[in-house]
Design an enzyme around this catalytic site. Structure first.
Site, PDB file in Angstrom:
ATOM      1  N   LYS B  79      60.942  41.996  80.871  1.00 28.53           N
ATOM      2  CA  LYS B  79      60.861  40.345  81.119  1.00 28.53           C
ATOM      3  C   LYS B  79      62.275  40.169  81.760  1.00 28.53           C
ATOM      4  O   LYS B  79      63.315  40.576  81.346  1.00 28.53           O
ATOM      5  CB  LYS B  79      60.680  39.207  79.867  1.00 28.53           C
ATOM      6  N   SER B 154      56.178  31.588  78.103  1.00 28.54           N
ATOM      7  CA  SER B 154      56.558  32.020  79.345  1.00 28.54           C
ATOM      8  C   SER B 154      56.855  33.435  79.426  1.00 28.54           C
ATOM      9  O   SER B 154      57.261  33.815  80.705  1.00 28.54           O
ATOM     10  CB  SER B 154      58.481  31.527  78.930  1.00 28.54           C
ATOM     11  N   SER B 178      56.386  32.115  73.141  1.00 29.01           N
ATOM     12  CA  SER B 178      56.329  32.658  74.454  1.00 29.01           C
ATOM     13  C   SER B 178      55.842  34.000  74.704  1.00 29.01           C
ATOM     14  O   SER B 178      55.582  34.668  75.833  1.00 29.01           O
ATOM     15  CB  SER B 178      57.783  32.369  75.153  1.00 29.01           C
TER      16      SER B 178
END
Lengths: 474, 496
Positions: B79, B154, B178
């Protein structure tokens, strides 16, 4: 109308730790800009602080030296404000649960001794240094993250003299405790002043002004002298004091208003989620207390008892820890405690003050001075020659014996060699001989001086005196 | 191109061990899969193919030398919120455009030490603020199961890449769900470790007291394999905890027998998509059939969780994001003085959701409001923690839906931030209480969208929730299904 001033101080002290407050960077000064930095003290994304345990110990020890109550539970908070010298735009500090509460410092002004109360001591991180060039500015983050202890006093001070005495006393204790180098030139100690005046007899406090970022004690004295008079003048003239931050202009010798919006802060303190609270045990605090260095008063007593020094000498020697340490080294190495005291208080402190230098910054080493004292004691050197050797030791360093040899300063005590000089002098100065024999005992001093001159200072004065007397009196 | 991109960590490790394939071939197949589908999915922000192939070759050499680490040669997508030395770390924000990180996050360091290959950087909501990855400043990531829908967020890029088989596994971060929610939306396994289980050093902070790094994988066993490498105290993170790290891959095999599972009444309520509710209830029945005892529990303070979460998270974020000021790195927009420079830099650099949360967080910390908002939210947090402590007194783990809905349409909720916030209702509590939770597939809607359930456990009981999840996964085949678009990348030559 009679006015009285009410003064409180906030003193920021950089701690003498190996590394910075929340990262592994070295706690050093004098390096090229932005070379002692890492992702943590530069506030890079994802970097996290880790508490420096040594800084906590030093702050607790400072608290113990200053008679504070130590909080076994304290915590970290974020103080939010934007400024380019702040890498994260928040400062990690301690808001409502600092490491130390209360405390006091004894001061003596005009022969009156009293206690100045402290409110608290907390620990935080220092900011970076903004540097302004002709058309731009830079930030040096080497200083960012230096452990910084903030000592807050109660509004217990009433004059510039008291504030000055307080800062001197505080500095002496912190230097003694090896909490900080307390080097003002290096910015180790910085001070914010809160000051108000009120008519004598009035209960409520007057409106205060704040003077920020003072970096010399003399500056604090001057700024306070000015500010107190200014406030009295304003009030006497029927005016009012505006609560504001003022800046001390050292060149103009006055404080000036800095009505800047930047200072209308809401710091939005909240607990620092990246750190865990500081939890200490009684035993830990006790063990830190047990390793505290001796404070000046105790050391003064010990100097009188252990070294047989007059109280006056002891007082002068312990005033500054580095000098006291130096004295002890010299005294122990040479064994002549009083002579050591004379040399340290006399030649050494005079030379340091002339050179505006700290004792550990000079080339003079304690064992060298001890060696010099021994040479005098062994009568290898007379006083004038010893002072000459001292000058060399102080400016260049080295071994006293080697210097004596290289310069041929060793005292001549051989009466055979000196008799020739005595003979010459008696012949060349018949008036002095006459005067002495006529009852003017002092005339012998002149004759001695002449012999010393002929020996180029190397003659043992006692031997010369004996020779002169035996010739003149005989 | 071969089909190595279809493997799991577990199956891949067997092939690598046997010499049936090389790590370089694995990376090549994944690069091929990206080529084929990422134009549609949009999971990646940046891929340094050359470095990934070089790292794979290095891993192959290590294996030949008998020095293979626990994850030797296994590619992992990262990420874009985690720092990798020499790589960009945009956090999905324009304000960090052009920033190159000077250091490795601890989790990245641990992956490297285990021999993993860092595959590329995956998309996310800006600074991890969002639940749909629509708040990325760079691209919209699509759900591989239905390209008109969001992948969740997210960590939407992390989940979409794994679901689309353009990553074997990935790392995400979970502040309020997330990792778990995008895993559920994309039919993957997503693990949020207990607070303090995994180091946050190098994870760009959104909300420091809630953030945790977690893996997104295709199977529970793979999640355990990654956790094994990531878990453990880190001297660089004072909030990491020095608790023993069990052998997760072994512990998860112990089966469902003898476990008591709790169903929190407040998580099975009206407002949840009936298909989601039904699928999770069916999964609970399956667990019971596998030998678990099931009982209802209550978490009475659940209704206050969203409010508490959005106060605490935004308060911390308002300070965490203050460092992005244009002084030291990243984007800078010049001004007359520093204050103007800050204003302009942040006005241009941050997107609307980030600004909304900074303003909200600044407000709740302001003098005069602190007690009413921040302090009260912290009290609610304690009550929520107490709720869970009471529930775990009676059971080993809790089962609940991950989200009240399945993946929704791109643009469907962007006009109503509050609706979007409410979608986090079942996930934020684990972060507030510092618990661990794992999301895993438990069914599909009639329309073919994945449904996820989550297993929540007490802090530092990851082996317990993974054990439940693994036993369930063994008994079901949801995790083996593939989105239709993946079929384009399957080579018939090698597909048996």
């Amino acid at each position: 109308m009679e006015f009285e001033a009410i003064i409180g101080l906030e003193i920021h002290v950089q701690l003498k730790t190996c590394s910075k407050m929340f990262c592994g960077c070295a706690n050093v000064t004098g390096r090229a800009p932005n070379t002692v930095v890492c992702p943590v003290c530069l506030g890079y994304p994802g970097a996290l602080p880790v508490m420096n345990a040594e800084a906590v110990r030093l702050t607790v020890q400072a608290g113990l030296l200053l008679n504070c109550r130590i909080n076994l539970f304290s915590k970290w908070d974020r103080k939010n404000y934007f400024y380019p010298d702040q890498a994260k735009n928040y400062q990690i500090s301690q808001y409502d649960q600092p490491l130390c509460l209360g405390g006091s410092v004894g001061i003596s002004v005009d022969g009156t001794e009293r206690e100045v109360r402290l409110t608290r001591i907390h620990l935080e991180e220092d900011v970076a240094k903004n540097i302004h060039f002709e058309s731009s500015s830079g930030v040096d983050f080497n200083r960012a993250g230096t452990p910084l202890m903030e000592i807050v006093t109660e509004p217990d001070l009433h004059s510039a003299d008291e504030a000055y005495a307080f800062l001197q006393a505080l500095k002496q204790i912190l230097a003694y405790g090896e909490i900080s180098d307390c080097n003002l030139e290096e910015g180790n100690v910085r001070c914010d002043i809160n000051c108000s005046v009120r008519p004598v007899g009035q209960r409520e406090l007057g409106v205060k002004t704040e003077i920020k970022n003072m970096n010399s004690f003399k500056g604090v004295h001057r700024a306070l002298s000015y500010e107190i008079e200014r406030q009295k003048r304003v009030l006497s003239g029927g005016g009012t004091i505006v609560q504001e931050t003022r800046r001390w202009d050292d060149v103009a010798g006055m404080t000036q208003s800095m009505r800047s919006k930047e200072y209308a802060h809401d710091y939005r303190y909240f607990p620092e989620p990246d750190l865990v609270p500081v939890e200490l045990t009684e035993a830990q605090v006790e063990s830190w207390g047990a390793t505290l260095p001796e404070l000046p008063a105790a050391r003064r007593r010990r100097f009188v008892e252990a070294y047989g020094l007059p109280d006056y000498d002891a007082g002068v020697l312990v005033a500054e820890k580095r000098i006291a340490d130096f004295y002890e080294e010299v005294a122990q190495a040479c064994g002549n405690y009083k002579a050591a005291s004379n040399w340290v208080m006399g030649e050494t402190m005079r030379a340091l003050s002339e050179a505006n230098m700290e004792v550990d910054a000079s080339p003079l080493r304690a064992e060298a001075l001890a060696g010099l004292i021994q040479l005098v004691d062994q009568k290898t050197l007379n006083m004038p020659a010893a002072k000459e050797v001292f000058q060399v030791l102080f400016t260049e360093g080295g071994e006293p014996k080697a210097i004596v040899e290289a310069r041929g300063l060793a005292q001549v005590s051989d009466s055979g060699e000196l008799e020739g000089f005595v003979e010459q002098v008696l012949e060349a100065h018949p008036q002095s001989v006459e005067a002495y024999r006529g009852g003017k005992a002092n005339a012998i001093q002149h004759l001695m001086g002449q012999v010393m001159r002929l020996s180029r200072g190397k003659a043992n004065p006692q031997v010369v005196l004996d020779l002169l007397r035996s010739r003149l009196d005989g | 191109m071969g089909n190595l991109h279809l493997e799991t960590i577990e199956s891949l490790q067997a092939k690598l061990r046997e010499g049936a394939c090389s790590s370089v071939e694995v990376v090549q197949d994944l690069l091929g899969a990206m080529e084929a589908v990422d134009g549609q999915v949009g999971a990646y922000l940046s891929v340094d193919a050359e470095t990934a192939l070089a790292e794979a070759a290095e891993a192959d050499r290590r294996r030949a030398d008998g020095k293979a680490g626990a994850l030797n040669g296994v590619p992992v997508a990262i990420k874009d919120v985690l720092n990798v030395k020499g790589q960009p770390c945009t956090c999905g924000s324009k304000i960090l455009e052009g920033f190159v990180s000077p250091y490795d996050a601890t989790v990245v360091k641990r992956l490297r030490e285990a021999g993993a290959v860092l595959l590329g950087r995956v998309n996310m909501d800006e600074f991890a603020m969002g639940s749909s990855t629509e708040n990325s400043a760079f691209r919209t990531t699509r759900n591989p199961w239905d390209l008109s829908r969001v992948p969740g967020g997210s960590s939407g890029g992390s989940a979409a890449a794994v679901a689309a088989r353009e990553a074997i596994a990935s790392l995400g971060s979970d502040t309020g769900g997330s990792v778990r929610q995008p895993a559920a939306f994309c039919g993957c396994v997503g693990l949020k470790p207990s607070y303090g289980r995994v180091s946050r050093y190098g994870l760009t902070a959104y909300a420091s007291s809630l953030d945790q790094v977690g893996p997104v994988t295709r199977t529970v066993s793979d999640a355990a394999a990654l956790l094994q490498v990531l878990a453990g105290a880190d001297p660089m993170d004072s909030t990491s905890v020095d608790a023993p790290v069990p052998d997760y891959r072994e512990e998860i095999k112990l089966g469902m027998e003898g476990l008591t599972l709790g169903l929190p009444a407040e998580y099975f309520v009206e407002g949840t998509d009936p298909e989601v509710d039904a699928a999770v209830r069916a999964a609970v029945a399956q667990c019971e059939a596998l030998g678990a005892t099931v009982r209802e529990v209550s978490l009475p303070h659940t209704p206050y969780a969203i409010a508490a979460y959005y106060i605490i998270a935004t308060a911390e974020a308002s300070a965490n994001l203050a460092r992005f000021d244009g002084v030291r790195y990243g984007r800078r927009v010049e001004g007359q003085d520093p204050i103007e420079m800050y204003g302009r830099t942040r006005a241009e650099g941050f997107g609307p959701e980030v600004k909304r949360r900074i303003v909200l967080g600044t407000y709740v910390l302001s003098s005069g409001y602190y007690d009413a908002y921040y302090l009260r939210a912290q009290k609610v947090r304690t009550l929520i923690r107490d709720d869970f402590a009471a529930a775990f007194g009676d059971c080993h783990a809790l089962i609940a839906p991950v989200s009240p809905t399945v993946a929704y349409g791109v643009g469907e909720k962007t006009g109503d931030p509050l609706q979007m916030y409410l979608g986090d209702i079942f996930t934020v509590t684990a972060n507030l209480a510092g618990l661990c939770g794992v999301a895993l597939p438990c069914g599909f809607t009639a329309g073919g969208l994945p449904i996820g359930m989550q297993v929540l456990g007490p802090a530092f009981a990851e082996e317990q929730i993974l054990r439940v999840a693994h036993a369930y996964e063994e008994a079901t085949d949801w995790h083996t299904r593939r989105p239709a678009l993946v079929e384009e990348t399957v080579s018939s030559r090698q597909e048996g």
